[in-house]
Write a protein that holds these residues in place. Structure first.
Motif, mmCIF file in Angstrom:
data_model
loop_
_atom_site.group_PDB
_atom_site.id
_atom_site.type_symbol
_atom_site.label_atom_id
_atom_site.label_comp_id
_atom_site.label_asym_id
_atom_site.label_seq_id
_atom_site.Cartn_x
_atom_site.Cartn_y
_atom_site.Cartn_z
ATOM 1 N N LEU A 163 31.540 -20.122 -51.377
ATOM 2 C CA LEU A 163 32.212 -19.068 -50.615
ATOM 3 C C LEU A 163 33.035 -19.656 -49.467
ATOM 4 N N ILE A 211 35.681 -14.281 -45.552
ATOM 5 C CA ILE A 211 34.928 -14.836 -46.684
ATOM 6 C C ILE A 211 34.244 -16.141 -46.285
ATOM 7 N N GLY A 228 30.245 -16.976 -46.109
ATOM 8 C CA GLY A 228 29.681 -18.125 -46.814
ATOM 9 C C GLY A 228 28.934 -19.058 -45.879
#
Length: 372
Positions: A251, A270, A274
């Motif tokens: 990610l 994102i 992650g």
């Protein structure tokens, strides 16, 4: 803990109880809400930092991102502190509300379970439901058949802990319909250790075994000395953690690529998600283990990511005997106290070290070949 006076009338008692419940609910909800806001502010800090590192920005845009980073960072600290103090307030209100409900039942009444009251009458101990007068459904136990233990539950190797009074009663008194198998072990009932309970036991001339309670005094600020520790890795949880670490790393990489080739803001979100997943998984991998620590003062067991009941520290004075026991083809180290037994996995080397360090506590067993 604040002690609220008990009103004389039932209506006033019910009104105060309702007000205390509302205050507790408001404190719990506020603490949760503020904690969520603190987490969102932390996410905002991470997003701003990634956006500063990715892509080209004008001077005004960089200045705005720096400003937002500072605002989010300050807000994170402020809201985290507010959530911490609201949590402390919630704990205090919980204790006060429970104590008030006890005293509404009587000054000699104490909770020994959810909605269950132990009433220390002059002639015997009675156990009944909260709010119900002592009637034919109450369990009456003669004091001559009850043993009382003072216990300090320690979650880490330190003097500080939670004090309680353990009531050891014959099983047939509390078994369903009064039935219990022959030789059934005694039942342990726990009540919070508080000054009102200690005074009542003294008034009834009932002896209290175990570690003497502090009774309001501050615990000694003493650092315990660790001799050795033994580690038991949890392989199944570590495998799951590794898979989650890989997922989080993907990610992060995908977010960086998206920020460069597509949209910086979306890519930053994102990547932050992650990073959070990866950080939590790394922590889970490192702490996926059981730990036995042998100290000069006692023995410590800690199993990560478990309930607080899976962490405890017992002083040597509390332990009567240390033995090896087998259940379902698994060996456990049994730490036998007067009031009950604690079981922990037989971590390689732990029992052998205890036999050398505290030989008087380790009993001979068939699994040891009968050696002391």
């Amino acid at each position: 803990m604040k002690e609220y006076p008990v009103p004389e009338t039932d209506e006033a008692r019910a009104a105060l109880a309702k007000r205390l419940r509302r205050s507790l609910t408001a404190a719990n909800f506020s603490a949760f809400l503020v904690a969520v806001v603190a987490i969102l502010c932390l996410v905002g800090v991470l997003v701003c930092v990634i956006m500063l590192e990715v892509g080209e920005r004008t001077v005004d845009e960089e200045w705005l991102l720096y400003l937002l980073t500072g605002i989010f960072a300050g807000a994170t600290v402020v809201f985290a502190l507010i959530a911490f103090f609201l949590g402390k307030l919630s704990q205090s209100l919980t204790a006060s509300e429970a104590d008030y409900r006890e005293r509404c039942c009587g000054e000699a009444c104490f909770f020994v379970g959810d909605g269950t009251i132990a009433r220390f009458d002059d002639d015997c101990l009675r156990i009944c439901a909260e709010g119900r007068p002592v009637d034919e459904k109450a369990i009456a136990i003669p004091y001559s058949e009850v043993r009382f233990f003072s216990v300090c539950s320690r979650m880490k190797p330190a003097e500080k802990g939670t004090w309680s009074v353990i009531l050891q009663v014959p099983a047939h008194y509390v078994a369903k319909e009064g039935k219990a198998g022959k030789g059934a072990p005694a039942v342990l009932i726990q009540a919070e250790g508080k000054e009102r309970l200690y005074r009542r036991l003294e008034a009834l001339s009932l002896s209290l075994s175990g570690e003497p309670p502090l009774r309001g005094a501050r615990p000694e600020a003493k650092k315990y000395t660790r001799r050795i520790r033994f580690v038991l890795p949890d392989r199944s949880r570590r495998k799951r953690a590794v898979l989650t670490i890989v997922f989080g790393a993907l990610l992060v990489a995908g977010g960086i690529v998206a920020a460069i080739l597509w949209d910086a803001a979306i890519g930053a979100v994102i990547a932050v998600f992650g990073a959070l997943v990866t950080g939590r998984s790394v922590y889970a991998f490192v702490t996926a283990r059981g730990l036995v620590g042998v100290y000069d003062e006692g023995i410590y067991w800690c199993e990560s990511d478990r309930a607080a009941s899976e962490r405890f520290f017992l002083k040597w004075d509390e332990i009567v005997r240390i033995a090896l026991e087998t259940y379902d083809e698994k060996r456990f180290l049994a730490l036998i106290c007067e009031y009950g037994t604690y079981h922990i996995p037989d971590v390689a080397g732990a029992y052998e070290y205890c036999r050398k360090f505290r030989p008087a506590l380790c009993e001979p067993s068939a699994e040891d070949g009968g050696e002391a």
